[in-house]
Write a protein that holds these residues in place. Sequence first.
Motif, mmCIF file in Angstrom:
data_model
loop_
_atom_site.group_PDB
_atom_site.id
_atom_site.type_symbol
_atom_site.label_atom_id
_atom_site.label_comp_id
_atom_site.label_asym_id
_atom_site.label_seq_id
_atom_site.Cartn_x
_atom_site.Cartn_y
_atom_site.Cartn_z
ATOM 1 N N UNK A 84 74.569 56.671 45.954
ATOM 2 C CA UNK A 84 75.103 57.240 44.728
ATOM 3 C C UNK A 84 74.372 56.634 43.538
ATOM 4 N N UNK A 85 74.056 55.339 43.640
ATOM 5 C CA UNK A 85 73.355 54.660 42.555
ATOM 6 C C UNK A 85 72.605 53.462 43.119
ATOM 7 N N UNK A 86 71.413 53.233 42.631
ATOM 8 C CA UNK A 86 70.700 51.994 42.916
ATOM 9 C C UNK A 86 70.231 51.408 41.595
ATOM 10 N N UNK A 87 70.541 50.157 41.387
ATOM 11 C CA UNK A 87 70.141 49.455 40.176
ATOM 12 C C UNK A 87 69.219 48.305 40.554
ATOM 13 N N UNK A 88 68.079 48.229 39.917
ATOM 14 C CA UNK A 88 67.084 47.208 40.222
ATOM 15 C C UNK A 88 66.791 46.378 38.974
ATOM 16 N N UNK A 89 66.781 45.064 39.113
ATOM 17 C CA UNK A 89 66.281 44.203 38.050
ATOM 18 C C UNK A 89 64.811 43.903 38.349
ATOM 19 N N UNK A 90 63.969 43.979 37.328
ATOM 20 C CA UNK A 90 62.544 43.688 37.477
ATOM 21 C C UNK A 90 62.192 42.611 36.457
ATOM 22 N N UNK A 91 62.099 41.381 36.920
ATOM 23 C CA UNK A 91 61.825 40.248 36.035
ATOM 24 C C UNK A 91 60.338 39.909 36.118
ATOM 25 N N UNK A 113 71.665 43.001 36.920
ATOM 26 C CA UNK A 113 71.732 44.374 37.417
ATOM 27 C C UNK A 113 72.953 45.096 36.874
ATOM 28 N N UNK A 114 74.077 44.422 36.828
ATOM 29 C CA UNK A 114 75.303 45.025 36.298
ATOM 30 C C UNK A 114 76.046 43.977 35.477
#
Length: 316
Positions: A84-91, A113-114
Amino acid sequence: MARLGAYPRIATLDGSGVIVIEQQGCTRSMPLGDIAAVVPEKAASGVAAWSVADETQSPTTATAYAYYGEGWRMAGVNYQPSFVMELETVNMGGAAAGMSTPYHPNCGGGTYAIQIGSGGGQTQGSSDAEVGIVFVRNPSRHKSGIIFANDSLTGTDGTDGYGTAIAMGTRQGIEWRTGETRENVQGLDSGAMLFSTVSQTKKGQRLQFSDDGMLITNMAGQLIFSISPNASPTNTLNIQAGSGQAAAGLYVQEGQGGSANLGLYPAPGGELQIASPVTGQGAKLSQNDQPVQWLHININGQSLRLPLFTPEQAGG
């Protein structure tokens, strides 16, 4: 009918001081000044949406959703997962300038991410929200609520090391609610709680489940107490508190074909030490006095009997 801040698209800024709010089946525009209090002035927002629950009739017929989405998996789809949703952090900037803790959640350069907040930055009129995250059956269930991949946390790959899955502040805890009903609310009361009131690390304890058993250590990892594992326990130990004049006690629960014995085993060279009142020091027993009973003990593998006398026989 549900009022949606985003369906299928979301509220966007069109660059002209007007916010475009798209709802199911319709789109309306509002001057940006009307909702300026909730729009960040200095933030890069890729997606933003608002829903306003403003229908005051009772019972209400509308539900407000800022976001809504469904991820469907159809029959025969067996190779790739569905999200349904994918959240990615890119540091891409290396280590952050600080550390995130329950007492300082955000730090300079932190990537998250959230983040779930409450109040929207309103300075007055806002009350506490009910819950941050809720899992429901609608009508299907989730097989697991939350899963951490074994190598997803810094500090461990699931084999060695340690990684923090959840960090909470002092006096925040976990509760298991009972199904009882009080004040017409089911689940209002707790049946079990797990939390910490430790104020300093040097006074803290750790609970670790290991191949060697359940270990209670200090925060430096030094062992304080342990319970060894047993793959096929027959005889078990029960600890009971006492009420009134009844003593608290240790009780052996003898299993099928087991033993009723209670063992106390000092380390080599050690001794059993017991604090007890001492009376009648120097008193002598009559040569004709016979023990009332004999206490059965076993020392170093040899069965022995200790004579027991009444207070009158022993002189008090």
